[in-house]
Motif scaffolding. Sequence first.
Motif: not given
Length: 373
Positions: A168-176, A178-184
């Motif tokens: 779950v931690k790895k999935a959360m890191e990937e989600q974070t 991806a979210e940062r890339e989307r904001r960028a």
Amino acid sequence: MLALAALVLGTALSVLVAAGVRVIRPWEVGIYIRLGRFMGVLRPGLHWVPPFISSVYRIDLRTQVVDIPKQEVITRDNSPVVVDAIVYFRVVDPKKAFFEVEDYRMAVVALAQTTLRSVIGDMELDEILYNRAAINARLRRILDEATDKWGVRVESVEIREVEPSPTVKKAMEEQTAAERERRAAILRADGERRAAILQAEGEKQAMILRAEGERASRVLRAEGERMALILRALGEAQRLRILAAASAAMTPQALSILAMETLQELGRGQAAKIVVPYEVTRLLETLSSHLAGAAEKPQPGRADVEVLQEALQRLEQLLGPLPKSEDLMSEVKRLQEEAEQLRRQNPEKLEELLKPPKELAEEPAKNQAKQKG
């Protein structure tokens, strides 16, 4: 014998008194039990209880801290997490804390474990991670209600650590990430859009300024050419006036002399020239008569002043009045102000504006070509 008995009795009494002395410290209270009966609560200070038949149990009234051991909990969205917490509590009713529960400290820890498992299992992982304050308040309220009958008040509950499983931690890191890339990407797109808008605005302003400068330069150039034409026309008109005024007083002999001077001026050039005046015979006759017997002919009198004034008035009506020097100076000053304003707005057009008109620039070359010809 009596002395020994008194000594033994005094020693026994001293031991008995010392055995019954109890000192309660400021942060404690004592539960006083005598022969199996609850006798009362001993407050801080010095107390004496009958020895051998009485018991005093001390209870700490200070805030106590217990650490809830880590435990794995399955959340409502089936995400395993490991959580632990800290509970702050204190005894507010020593009698209940002693008689209503066997070990109030162990009871608080066990109750906190079960309550924490229940509360965390009823929530989703994201809610657990972002709403710790709400979880703490809910745990404190539940524990305080449950421990009230034990004479214990729960002051605070703090979730110390929430650790999801490695997957779950790895999935959360990937989600974070991806979210940062989307904001960028959004920020880059917004920056490019703003840059394009600003660039378009700048180009529009530049085109407007260039058009304004071009228009002003054309207006000033046309104004300069107009003033040049006006000045040339005024000079020509003045020359015609002077010639007209002078021709009224000229005699045929003077005209002949001027004609000869004109022929002499033409003959100064290096090129070969053939000049045939329109009335060359008349010119020769006039010259010969003037040179041979000019003294015998009557001399022409002066031009009549009234006739000359009348001729000048006719010229004034025909050509118009000459402009005054003040009018010319005001016009020149206006042109200088417009040129200064153009220099501030568009300095590149200043040199073109200050150049002489094409006709004025070519006029000296035409005059030289005529002289050489």
